[in-house]
Design a protein around this motif. Structure first.
Motif, PDB file in Angstrom:
ATOM      1  N   GLY A  85     -32.368  54.046  67.177  1.00 28.16           N
ATOM      2  CA  GLY A  85     -32.017  53.024  68.148  1.00 28.16           C
ATOM      3  C   GLY A  85     -30.928  53.473  69.100  1.00 28.16           C
ATOM      4  O   GLY A  85     -30.519  54.634  69.121  1.00 28.16           O
ATOM      5  N   LEU A  86     -30.426  52.550  69.894  1.00 27.95           N
ATOM      6  CA  LEU A  86     -29.407  52.834  70.890  1.00 27.95           C
ATOM      7  C   LEU A  86     -28.078  52.200  70.492  1.00 27.95           C
ATOM      8  O   LEU A  86     -28.041  51.215  69.760  1.00 27.95           O
ATOM      9  N   TYR A  87     -26.987  52.771  70.995  1.00 27.35           N
ATOM     10  CA  TYR A  87     -25.673  52.190  70.756  1.00 27.35           C
ATOM     11  C   TYR A  87     -25.578  50.857  71.492  1.00 27.35           C
ATOM     12  O   TYR A  87     -25.827  50.788  72.705  1.00 27.35           O
ATOM     13  N   ASP A  88     -25.197  49.824  70.756  1.00 27.60           N
ATOM     14  CA  ASP A  88     -25.256  48.482  71.343  1.00 27.60           C
ATOM     15  C   ASP A  88     -24.008  47.642  71.073  1.00 27.60           C
ATOM     16  O   ASP A  88     -24.048  46.420  71.182  1.00 27.60           O
ATOM     17  N   ARG A 116     -22.546  52.693  63.996  1.00 29.66           N
ATOM     18  CA  ARG A 116     -22.783  51.379  64.598  1.00 29.66           C
ATOM     19  C   ARG A 116     -22.985  50.324  63.527  1.00 29.66           C
ATOM     20  O   ARG A 116     -23.730  50.542  62.569  1.00 29.66           O
ATOM     21  N   PRO A 117     -22.346  49.167  63.645  1.00 34.73           N
ATOM     22  CA  PRO A 117     -22.573  48.084  62.683  1.00 34.73           C
ATOM     23  C   PRO A 117     -24.044  47.698  62.581  1.00 34.73           C
ATOM     24  O   PRO A 117     -24.522  47.295  61.522  1.00 34.73           O
ATOM     25  N   ALA A 118     -24.770  47.823  63.692  1.00 33.14           N
ATOM     26  CA  ALA A 118     -26.179  47.427  63.699  1.00 33.14           C
ATOM     27  C   ALA A 118     -27.022  48.296  62.771  1.00 33.14           C
ATOM     28  O   ALA A 118     -28.144  47.909  62.420  1.00 33.14           O
ATOM     29  N   ASP A 119     -26.500  49.470  62.378  1.00 34.92           N
ATOM     30  CA  ASP A 119     -27.269  50.330  61.483  1.00 34.92           C
ATOM     31  C   ASP A 119     -27.543  49.641  60.146  1.00 34.92           C
ATOM     32  O   ASP A 119     -28.609  49.824  59.559  1.00 34.92           O
ATOM     33  N   LEU A 120     -26.583  48.863  59.651  1.00 33.58           N
ATOM     34  CA  LEU A 120     -26.800  48.135  58.396  1.00 33.58           C
ATOM     35  C   LEU A 120     -27.885  47.080  58.568  1.00 33.58           C
ATOM     36  O   LEU A 120     -28.701  46.850  57.665  1.00 33.58           O
TER      37      LEU A 120
END
Length: 202
Positions: free
Chosen positions: A79-82, A148-152
């Protein structure tokens, strides 16, 4: 040995302990215009505009090999850094590790263009976790969002369901502590626990 003014130069400092021990070099790259060096794409000798051409990567592989490296690792990201700005707009606008190519596609050609270096790429997380568990017998894994927190969130949405489908993800039992769920050894350490590396005294 003499210095430029004719005076005797001091002896060279002795090599540090263990300096004569051979070591290996591994190059670290990512198949994207900007990895960890923002702005270098403007350098007159930069050829990163060709990053989407296979010849760019086979040439890089030969350069790495000619430089005495033993391996080339190609990083990847899901994914992308968000985080910044609450979305991906800043990432796309600044080309922050985007766009990114799949290294598994290029590695066979890079291997064919070289003779002795090895290549490393990221692999399917689900199969790697399952292989590590089978080979080592570990009870579980500590998963953290390194970048990135979204990785979790993506791990929970994409990886956990697949592990459940294969029947290899052990679900925690409600009402039990982490210690109980992992080892079944009781809800907490004894008050007077005396382990090898950790001790408590009540």
């Amino acid at each position: 040995m003499t210095a430029t003014d004719g005076a005797a130069a001091p002896d060279a400092a002795p090599a540090p302990h263990g300096a004569s021990t051979p070591f290996l070099l591994s190059a670290f790259e990512m198949m994207t215009p900007v990895h960890q060096s923002p702005g270098l794409w403007r350098h007159p000798e930069s050829r990163i505009a060709e990053f989407d051409r296979l010849a760019y990567w086979t040439r890089l592989a030969r350069t790495v090999e000619d430089g005495g490296f033993s391996a080339l690792f190609l990083a990847d990201v899901l994914g992308l850094y968000d985080v910044y700005g609450g979305g991906i707009e800043a990432t796309v606008r600044g080309g922050v590790q985007w766009p990114v190519l799949d290294p598994a596609v290029a590695v066979p050609a890079m291997a064919a263009a070289t003779e002795r270096i090895e290549f490393g790429v990221t692999a399917s997380v689900t199969y790697e976790l399952q292989r590590w568990q089978a080979e080592t017998g570990v009870d579980g894994f500590n998963v953290s969002a390194a970048v990135r927190p979204a990785d979790l969130e993506r791990f929970a949405a994409l990886v956990s369901p697949e592990l459940r489908r294969r029947g290899v993800l052990r679900e925690p039992e409600p009402g039990r502590t982490l210690r109980e769920n992992l080892s079944g050894a009781g809800p907490a350490l004894p008050v007077d626990h005396r382990g090898h590396a950790f001790r408590t005294a009540g």
